[in-house]
Motif scaffolding. Structure first.
Motif, PDB file in Angstrom:
ATOM      1  N   GLY A 162       0.821  -1.214   0.000  1.00 34.59           N
ATOM      2  CA  GLY A 162       0.000   0.000   0.000  1.00 34.59           C
ATOM      3  C   GLY A 162       0.850   1.258   0.000  1.00 34.59           C
ATOM      4  N   PRO A 163       0.251   2.369  -0.378  1.00 38.61           N
ATOM      5  CA  PRO A 163       1.003   3.629  -0.423  1.00 38.61           C
ATOM      6  C   PRO A 163       1.334   4.157   0.969  1.00 38.61           C
ATOM      7  N   TYR A 164       2.416   4.880   1.043  1.00 31.42           N
ATOM      8  CA  TYR A 164       2.814   5.545   2.284  1.00 31.42           C
ATOM      9  C   TYR A 164       2.650   7.053   2.106  1.00 31.42           C
ATOM     10  N   PRO A 165       2.112   7.721   3.105  1.00 31.83           N
ATOM     11  CA  PRO A 165       2.015   9.177   3.010  1.00 31.83           C
ATOM     12  C   PRO A 165       3.413   9.798   2.953  1.00 31.83           C
ATOM     13  N   CYS A 166       3.580  10.756   2.081  1.00 32.73           N
ATOM     14  CA  CYS A 166       4.869  11.433   1.950  1.00 32.73           C
ATOM     15  C   CYS A 166       4.675  12.913   2.288  1.00 32.73           C
ATOM     16  N   GLY A 211       1.280  14.373   2.027  1.00 29.16           N
ATOM     17  CA  GLY A 211       0.517  13.430   2.834  1.00 29.16           C
ATOM     18  C   GLY A 211      -0.536  12.635   2.098  1.00 29.16           C
ATOM     19  N   GLY A 212      -0.655  12.777   0.804  1.00 24.86           N
ATOM     20  CA  GLY A 212      -1.695  12.041   0.086  1.00 24.86           C
ATOM     21  C   GLY A 212      -1.567  12.206  -1.410  1.00 24.86           C
ATOM     22  N   GLY A 213      -2.670  12.058  -2.085  1.00 24.09           N
ATOM     23  CA  GLY A 213      -2.668  12.170  -3.537  1.00 24.09           C
ATOM     24  C   GLY A 213      -2.575  10.809  -4.207  1.00 24.09           C
ATOM     25  N   TYR A 250       3.550   3.746 -10.177  1.00 27.30           N
ATOM     26  CA  TYR A 250       3.485   2.340 -10.584  1.00 27.30           C
ATOM     27  C   TYR A 250       2.889   2.202 -11.991  1.00 27.30           C
ATOM     28  N   THR A 251       1.888   3.009 -12.299  1.00 27.60           N
ATOM     29  CA  THR A 251       1.274   2.955 -13.627  1.00 27.60           C
ATOM     30  C   THR A 251       2.291   3.302 -14.709  1.00 27.60           C
ATOM     31  N   ALA A 252       3.090   4.322 -14.477  1.00 32.08           N
ATOM     32  CA  ALA A 252       4.132   4.702 -15.443  1.00 32.08           C
ATOM     33  C   ALA A 252       5.177   3.588 -15.563  1.00 32.08           C
ATOM     34  N   GLU A 302      -7.284  -2.916  -7.872  1.00 29.92           N
ATOM     35  CA  GLU A 302      -7.938  -2.312  -9.034  1.00 29.92           C
ATOM     36  C   GLU A 302      -7.080  -1.299  -9.795  1.00 29.92           C
ATOM     37  N   PRO A 303      -6.318  -0.451  -9.114  1.00 32.54           N
ATOM     38  CA  PRO A 303      -5.579   0.560  -9.875  1.00 32.54           C
ATOM     39  C   PRO A 303      -4.585  -0.014 -10.880  1.00 32.54           C
ATOM     40  N   PHE A 304      -4.227  -1.284 -10.736  1.00 33.30           N
ATOM     41  CA  PHE A 304      -3.191  -1.860 -11.602  1.00 33.30           C
ATOM     42  C   PHE A 304      -3.749  -2.858 -12.612  1.00 33.30           C
TER      43      PHE A 304
END
Length: 140
Positions: free
Chosen positions: A26-30, A40-42, A49-51, A73-75
């Motif tokens: 999962g993503p980590y907030p940056c 912190g999001g986005g 990963y898509t690129a 789903e995003p991938f």
């Protein structure tokens, strides 16, 4: 990553490449203000990963399969096969009266492939038909 995928396919004549953890991690907030994304999001994690998957696909070619761990789903657009262990586990239910519903493959079956299951030594004890049935559920 894309360069390595391309080399594996071309130099080793591989039909596909497994890239670990894309759908599992999962993503980590940056919070680094020097990065060019919302703090912190986005959607920068998925965008990155898509690129990467797009570039890997370009280097691997349309006929090579790309596989990753778990499912997300995003991938769907960039991954051909999801190694889906936990989603099909019989041990995920919190009680014996509950059942796991294979919603992801039911919804996305035909668009993406899922493979894999958790197996334990006890799955191979006793009736061989039970083991065969566990294997067969991966093809549903």
């Amino acid at each position: 990553i894309a360069g390595t995928v391309g080399e594996i396919v071309s130099r080793l004549n591989a039909d596909g490449v497994y890239i670990d953890q894309i759908a599992a991690a999962g993503p980590y907030p940056c919070w680094d203000p020097t990065h060019e994304h919302p703090l912190g999001g986005g959607h920068h994690w998925v965008d990155g990963y898509t690129a990467m998957l797009s570039s890997a696909r370009e280097r691997a070619g349309a006929n090579a399969a790309l596989m990753t761990e778990s499912n997300a789903e995003p991938f769907l657009e960039g991954v051909d096969i999801f190694l889906t262990l936990v989603g099909f586990s019989n041990n995920m239910a919190s009680s014996s009266s509950e059942r796991i519903v294979p919603a992801f493959p039911a919804i996305y079956g035909g668009y993406v492939y899922s493979a894999g299951a958790e197996f334990f030594a006890s799955d191979m004890d006793g009736d061989g038909d039970v083991f065969c049935a566990r294997l067969a559920t991966q093809l549903l």
